[in-house]
Design an enzyme around this catalytic site. Structure first.
Site, mmCIF file in Angstrom:
data_model
loop_
_atom_site.group_PDB
_atom_site.id
_atom_site.type_symbol
_atom_site.label_atom_id
_atom_site.label_comp_id
_atom_site.label_asym_id
_atom_site.label_seq_id
_atom_site.Cartn_x
_atom_site.Cartn_y
_atom_site.Cartn_z
ATOM 1 N N ARG A 180 0.824 -1.232 0.000
ATOM 2 C CA ARG A 180 0.000 0.000 0.000
ATOM 3 C C ARG A 180 0.852 1.274 0.000
ATOM 4 N NH1 ARG A 180 -2.247 -3.382 -1.524
ATOM 5 N NH2 ARG A 180 -3.954 -4.562 -0.654
ATOM 6 N N SER A 230 -10.865 -0.359 3.633
ATOM 7 C CA SER A 230 -10.112 -0.714 4.849
ATOM 8 C C SER A 230 -9.441 0.532 5.386
ATOM 9 C CB SER A 230 -9.042 -1.758 4.534
ATOM 10 O OG SER A 230 -9.643 -2.928 4.079
ATOM 11 N N GLU A 300 -4.397 3.246 6.582
ATOM 12 C CA GLU A 300 -4.250 3.189 5.128
ATOM 13 C C GLU A 300 -4.874 4.458 4.540
ATOM 14 O OE1 GLU A 300 -5.179 -0.640 3.317
ATOM 15 O OE2 GLU A 300 -6.078 0.415 1.626
HETATM 16 C C1 FAD Z 1 -15.746 0.148 -0.696
HETATM 17 C C2 FAD Z 1 -14.259 0.306 -0.900
HETATM 18 C C3 FAD Z 1 -13.470 -0.800 -1.199
HETATM 19 C C4 FAD Z 1 -12.102 -0.658 -1.378
HETATM 20 N N1 FAD Z 1 -11.351 -1.767 -1.667
HETATM 21 C C5 FAD Z 1 -10.024 -1.653 -1.826
HETATM 22 C C6 FAD Z 1 -9.214 -2.810 -2.107
HETATM 23 O O1 FAD Z 1 -9.716 -3.913 -2.248
HETATM 24 N N2 FAD Z 1 -7.886 -2.630 -2.228
HETATM 25 C C7 FAD Z 1 -7.296 -1.413 -2.098
HETATM 26 O O2 FAD Z 1 -6.072 -1.320 -2.224
HETATM 27 N N3 FAD Z 1 -8.031 -0.305 -1.839
HETATM 28 C C8 FAD Z 1 -9.370 -0.396 -1.702
HETATM 29 N N4 FAD Z 1 -10.115 0.721 -1.431
HETATM 30 C C9 FAD Z 1 -9.436 2.027 -1.252
HETATM 31 C C10 FAD Z 1 -9.307 2.867 -2.534
HETATM 32 O O3 FAD Z 1 -10.310 2.565 -3.465
HETATM 33 C C11 FAD Z 1 -7.947 2.677 -3.195
HETATM 34 O O4 FAD Z 1 -6.884 3.023 -2.325
HETATM 35 C C12 FAD Z 1 -7.834 3.539 -4.467
HETATM 36 O O5 FAD Z 1 -6.677 3.166 -5.153
HETATM 37 C C13 FAD Z 1 -7.800 5.038 -4.177
HETATM 38 O O6 FAD Z 1 -8.011 5.714 -5.403
HETATM 39 P P1 FAD Z 1 -8.667 7.163 -5.446
HETATM 40 O O7 FAD Z 1 -8.594 7.628 -6.842
HETATM 41 O O8 FAD Z 1 -9.995 7.152 -4.821
HETATM 42 O O9 FAD Z 1 -7.626 7.968 -4.548
HETATM 43 P P2 FAD Z 1 -7.953 9.146 -3.515
HETATM 44 O O10 FAD Z 1 -8.747 8.601 -2.388
HETATM 45 O O11 FAD Z 1 -8.488 10.312 -4.234
HETATM 46 O O12 FAD Z 1 -6.494 9.451 -2.981
HETATM 47 C C14 FAD Z 1 -5.806 8.453 -2.190
HETATM 48 C C15 FAD Z 1 -4.317 8.796 -2.159
HETATM 49 O O13 FAD Z 1 -3.789 8.635 -3.470
HETATM 50 C C16 FAD Z 1 -3.193 9.867 -3.904
HETATM 51 N N5 FAD Z 1 -3.454 10.029 -5.335
HETATM 52 C C17 FAD Z 1 -4.646 9.979 -5.984
HETATM 53 N N6 FAD Z 1 -4.480 10.191 -7.307
HETATM 54 C C18 FAD Z 1 -3.143 10.388 -7.477
HETATM 55 C C19 FAD Z 1 -2.327 10.680 -8.593
HETATM 56 N N7 FAD Z 1 -2.824 10.814 -9.825
HETATM 57 N N8 FAD Z 1 -0.997 10.833 -8.384
HETATM 58 C C20 FAD Z 1 -0.449 10.706 -7.157
HETATM 59 N N9 FAD Z 1 -1.163 10.436 -6.057
HETATM 60 C C21 FAD Z 1 -2.501 10.270 -6.222
HETATM 61 C C22 FAD Z 1 -3.865 10.967 -3.099
HETATM 62 O O14 FAD Z 1 -3.027 12.103 -3.004
HETATM 63 C C23 FAD Z 1 -4.046 10.256 -1.762
HETATM 64 O O15 FAD Z 1 -2.854 10.273 -1.011
HETATM 65 C C24 FAD Z 1 -11.497 0.620 -1.256
HETATM 66 C C25 FAD Z 1 -12.299 1.732 -0.977
HETATM 67 C C26 FAD Z 1 -13.662 1.585 -0.806
HETATM 68 C C27 FAD Z 1 -14.496 2.793 -0.524
#
Ligand code: FAD
Length: 306
Positions: A180, A230, A300
């Site tokens: 992560r 999570s 996380e």
């Molecule tokens: C119901 C649910 C289930 C989930 N299941 C999983 C799972 O199975 N596995 C898992 O790993 N995660 C899971 N997640 C968490 C999440 O979906 C992941 O971590 C996802 O990759 C985050 O993407 P985001 O675009 O929403 O990022 P954001 O929430 O918008 O940002 C998260 C982080 O990533 C950074 N970030 C975003 N975009 C960029 C970019 N372009 N460049 C650099 N940094 C960036 C942000 O600055 C921040 O630090 C889940 C979430 C939910 C709500």
């Protein structure tokens, strides 16, 4: 914090972005999956690398805080809001293309839709991502993963940009993926575009695996309520959810934030939660789990704001 500075800088973006690409005082409960949080003073929605570069150069010259986000599925903004410029890539920066078994995606593309795209082209390797609700950029930054798959298994290189506006390419090795985490997070780089290499496979088998994993998710996770997935990383040798349940916290509530009855690794918003409720519950869980088991839980989910 100088209230006017971000606004002034953002007004200056009018030579770079269209009016619709610059938003002021945006409630972040509408842009994060936990559906809590105060207002972001400025959000920009760039649609090209050139726009992102120019915006970052302007931000850097003026020394105002900025943060990049995707779909906000791993992000909680404090109730006091974010006094800076948020660069949101999920809206206008999500083009994808396929060449043989390589998918190239702009970082705002949804990772679940890329998983579907791969399946339609009989490409295997992204089945694990079918139910992850974030963007490609967020998934690369976090090295998102599930069910024995991680972004590091498919990413071959990522085009990135730093806060000074310099664009460069990082190879798989240079991305330094860990559990992560990645170099992107450690260095505060922004992901712009990602190349993912997949393996030719059989479409039915790929889609069956995606269905199976999504069913498993629906069985185990509280997908009917707002959450950030999570909340904690998996501590080595343990499961965060089990540690939380063993500490007697299943269903425990602070305000409208609750430890999910279905999966203790999730905090859910029962409808009235504030970001403060969620953050207090996170801290409470950490203390109780440490008292009960001696294990230090690490977050996380990212928390933004002063
Ligand atoms: C119901 C649910 C289930 C989930 N299941 C999983 C799972 O199975 N596995 C898992 O790993 N995660 C899971 N997640 C968490 C999440 O979906 C992941 O971590 C996802 O990759 C985050 O993407 P985001 O675009 O929403 O990022 P954001 O929430 O918008 O940002 C998260 C982080 O990533 C950074 N970030 C975003 N975009 C960029 C970019 N372009 N460049 C650099 N940094 C960036 C942000 O600055 C921040 O630090 C889940 C979430 C939910 C709500």
């Amino acid at each position: 914090m100088d209230y006017c500075k971000e606004m002034e800088v953002a007004k200056d973006f009018s030579s770079i972005l269209d009016k619709e690409q610059i938003l002021f005082n945006v409630p972040m409960n509408e842009h994060t999956s936990m559906q809590v949080g105060g207002k972001a003073k400025v959000i920009v929605l760039p649609s090209s690398i050139e726009q992102i570069k120019q915006v970052l150069e302007r931000i850097y010259e003026n020394n105002v805080p900025c943060y990049v986000m995707g779909k906000g599925t791993n992000l909680i903004v404090r109730d006091s809001g974010y006094d800076g410029i948020l660069i949101m890539l999920s809206h206008n920066f999500s083009k994808t293309k396929i060449c043989d078994n390589i998918i190239t995606a702009q970082s705002g593309a949804s990772i679940a839709s890329i998983s579907n795209l791969a399946c339609r082209h009989s490409l295997s390797g992204l089945e694990f991502a079918a139910g992850i609700p974030g963007t490609v950029g967020g998934a690369v930054a976090m090295n998102a993963g599930a069910y024995d798959g991680e972004m590091k298994d498919v990413v071959i290189e990522a085009t990135c940009i730093n806060k000074e506006g310099e664009v460069f390419c990082l190879s798989l090795e240079e991305l330094q993926f860990g559990y992560r985490t990645s170099k992107i997070q450690k260095q505060n780089f922004f992901v712009l575009e990602v190349n993912m290499e997949l393996t030719p496979g059989i479409k039915n088998q790929i889609s069956e695996k995606m269905k199976l994993l999504n069913n498993r998710r629906r069985e185990k996770q509280p997908l009917n309520l707002p959450s950030s997935g999570s909340i904690f990383k998996r501590p080595e040798g343990y499961y965060a959810g089990k540690l939380i349940e063993d500490a007697g916290l299943k269903g425990y509530k602070i305000g409208g934030a609750q430890v999910s009855e279905k999966h203790c690794g999730f905090i859910v918003n029962t409808g009235t939660a504030t970001a403060t409720d969620v953050i207090e519950l996170i801290e409470y869980i950490k203390r109780k789990v440490f008292d009960n088991s001696g294990v230090v839980l690490q977050q996380e989910v990212k928390i933004l704001g002063g």
